[in-house]
Structure formats: C-alpha cells, structure tokens
Design a protein around this motif. Structure first.
Motif, mmCIF file in Angstrom:
data_model
loop_
_atom_site.group_PDB
_atom_site.id
_atom_site.type_symbol
_atom_site.label_atom_id
_atom_site.label_comp_id
_atom_site.label_asym_id
_atom_site.label_seq_id
_atom_site.Cartn_x
_atom_site.Cartn_y
_atom_site.Cartn_z
ATOM 1 N N PHE A 33 0.918 -1.204 -0.022
ATOM 2 C CA PHE A 33 0.045 0.045 0.066
ATOM 3 C C PHE A 33 0.827 1.199 -0.016
ATOM 4 N N PHE A 34 0.328 2.372 -0.548
ATOM 5 C CA PHE A 34 1.358 3.644 -0.478
ATOM 6 C C PHE A 34 0.047 4.830 -0.253
ATOM 7 N N GLY A 35 1.000 5.890 0.154
ATOM 8 C CA GLY A 35 0.228 6.944 0.321
ATOM 9 C C GLY A 35 -0.489 6.981 1.661
ATOM 10 N N SER A 36 -1.656 7.722 1.600
ATOM 11 C CA SER A 36 -2.735 7.620 2.838
ATOM 12 C C SER A 36 -3.806 6.846 2.254
ATOM 13 N N ILE A 37 -4.171 5.709 3.435
ATOM 14 C CA ILE A 37 -5.230 5.128 3.056
ATOM 15 C C ILE A 37 -6.264 5.505 3.904
ATOM 16 N N ASP A 38 -7.494 5.623 3.182
ATOM 17 C CA ASP A 38 -8.654 5.979 4.080
ATOM 18 C C ASP A 38 -9.778 4.808 4.198
ATOM 19 N N SER A 39 -10.681 4.808 4.910
ATOM 20 C CA SER A 39 -11.630 3.924 5.163
ATOM 21 C C SER A 39 -12.569 3.557 3.808
ATOM 22 N N GLY A 40 -12.802 4.352 3.199
ATOM 23 C CA GLY A 40 -13.528 4.157 1.898
ATOM 24 C C GLY A 40 -12.751 3.169 0.786
ATOM 25 N N ARG A 41 -11.335 3.489 0.665
ATOM 26 C CA ARG A 41 -10.699 2.570 -0.211
ATOM 27 C C ARG A 41 -10.389 1.079 0.264
ATOM 28 N N MET A 42 -10.564 1.145 1.828
ATOM 29 C CA MET A 42 -10.235 -0.420 2.386
ATOM 30 C C MET A 42 -11.178 -1.481 2.078
ATOM 31 N N ALA A 43 -12.240 -1.107 1.579
ATOM 32 C CA ALA A 43 -13.373 -2.089 1.373
ATOM 33 C C ALA A 43 -12.983 -2.559 0.012
ATOM 34 N N GLN A 44 -12.605 -1.819 -1.035
ATOM 35 C CA GLN A 44 -12.135 -2.141 -2.276
ATOM 36 C C GLN A 44 -10.878 -2.848 -2.214
ATOM 37 N N ILE A 45 -9.748 -2.446 -1.397
ATOM 38 C CA ILE A 45 -8.727 -3.132 -1.080
ATOM 39 C C ILE A 45 -8.874 -4.923 -0.638
ATOM 40 N N THR A 46 -9.850 -4.814 0.218
ATOM 41 C CA THR A 46 -9.981 -6.163 0.830
ATOM 42 C C THR A 46 -10.650 -6.914 -0.195
ATOM 43 N N ASP A 47 -11.691 -6.396 -0.860
ATOM 44 C CA ASP A 47 -12.452 -7.287 -2.027
ATOM 45 C C ASP A 47 -11.362 -7.689 -3.170
ATOM 46 N N SER A 48 -10.360 -6.714 -3.734
ATOM 47 C CA SER A 48 -9.524 -6.907 -4.628
ATOM 48 C C SER A 48 -8.698 -8.153 -4.191
ATOM 49 N N LEU A 49 -8.111 -8.046 -2.921
ATOM 50 C CA LEU A 49 -7.064 -9.126 -2.445
ATOM 51 C C LEU A 49 -7.800 -10.262 -2.143
ATOM 52 N N THR A 50 -8.890 -10.092 -1.690
ATOM 53 C CA THR A 50 -9.648 -11.580 -1.248
ATOM 54 C C THR A 50 -9.807 -12.257 -2.598
ATOM 55 N N ILE A 51 -10.417 -11.510 -3.665
ATOM 56 C CA ILE A 51 -10.757 -12.199 -5.130
ATOM 57 C C ILE A 51 -9.496 -12.892 -5.543
ATOM 58 N N ARG A 52 -8.340 -11.858 -5.367
ATOM 59 C CA ARG A 52 -6.854 -12.289 -6.201
ATOM 60 C C ARG A 52 -6.453 -13.691 -5.374
#
Length: 143
Positions: A33-52
């Motif tokens: 991950f890079f930069g500043s992470i916000d709560s809104g993006r964490m759902a996308q991150i979780t979904d993307s990573l789980t699917i992968r």
C-alpha cells in the motif's frame, strides 16, 4: 502521452485503490500500500485482495505498509479486518514495514495484531514465509 497525462493517470490509479499486488514466491502474494489510506478505499482493497488470493489459490500474502504515510484509527481497524477475512479463506497474512507513527496509531486505537505475523521488512517477511513452508534461504558459495 505527455508527462502531465501520466501524472493524472497515476493520480487516478492511486485515487481508486492505493496498492499493488504480485506473486512474490510460490503461492505467496505481495501487496504494498502507499500514500494515505482511507476507510472508503479499504473495502475495495479487501475485496480486490480476497478475490486475487482465491483466484490464484494463494497460501499467504505479505502486506507491506512501508510506503504508507498515515492512517487513522478506522483504517487500522480495517487492516485487522482485512487480515481476518484473508485468514478465514485460508490465507496466512504477514504484515511488514510498519513505521513508528503507524504503530503508535494502532496501539492508541487499541487495534490488536496479535493473531498475525509481523515482520520488520519485506526480507524478514519472506524469510518467515519460506520457513513456514519448510524452505530456508542459504547463501550459495561461489566456486
């Protein structure tokens, strides 16, 4: 494509999901991950990573936070949820690269990372992963 277009494209990519994912070892994904992470993006991150992880039948994922500038307490909590989601689908999670300011935020927020392996850096995380699957990194002597 002009340099300005490239900068705009990078901002657009970073604005959507601030992460990269690649296979770093057999059945082990790396995500940084890079930069500043916000709560809104964490759902996308979780979904993307789980699917992968499911798609590639990964056994482990190394989550590198070395390039994260800042998180808030909500994001720290989301990181634990990410780890728990991945563990529930059978993926071992190794967090690495946690900076002092990030660690202080997590502790202040009461976020518990006790169930996950924590490594100082990517190299240490890889050594741990290899040991967990019965391998060892050794220096090859030149002849």
């Amino acid at each position: 494509m002009s340099p300005q277009d490239v900068a705009i494209s990078r901002k657009h990519i970073i604005g959507e999901v601030p992460m990269i994912v690649c296979e770093i070892a057999e059945r082990c994904l790396y995500t940084g991950f890079f930069g500043s992470i916000d709560s809104g993006r964490m759902a996308q991150i979780t979904d993307s990573l789980t699917i992968r992880c499911e798609k590639e039948k990964s056994e482990a994922v190394i989550v590198d936070l070395a390039n994260v500038d800042a998180i808030d307490t909500a994001v720290a909590t989301h990181l634990v949820r990410l780890g728990k989601v991945l563990e529930l689908v059978g993926v071992k999670v190794i967090f690495c690269g946690i900076k002092g300011n990030i660690a202080r935020t997590m502790i202040t927020a009461g976020v518990e990372f006790d169930i996950f392996k924590i490594a100082r850096d990517l190299k240490s995380a890889l050594v741990f992963y290899y040991k967990s699957i019965g391998f060892e990194l050794v220096k090859i002597q030149k002849q």
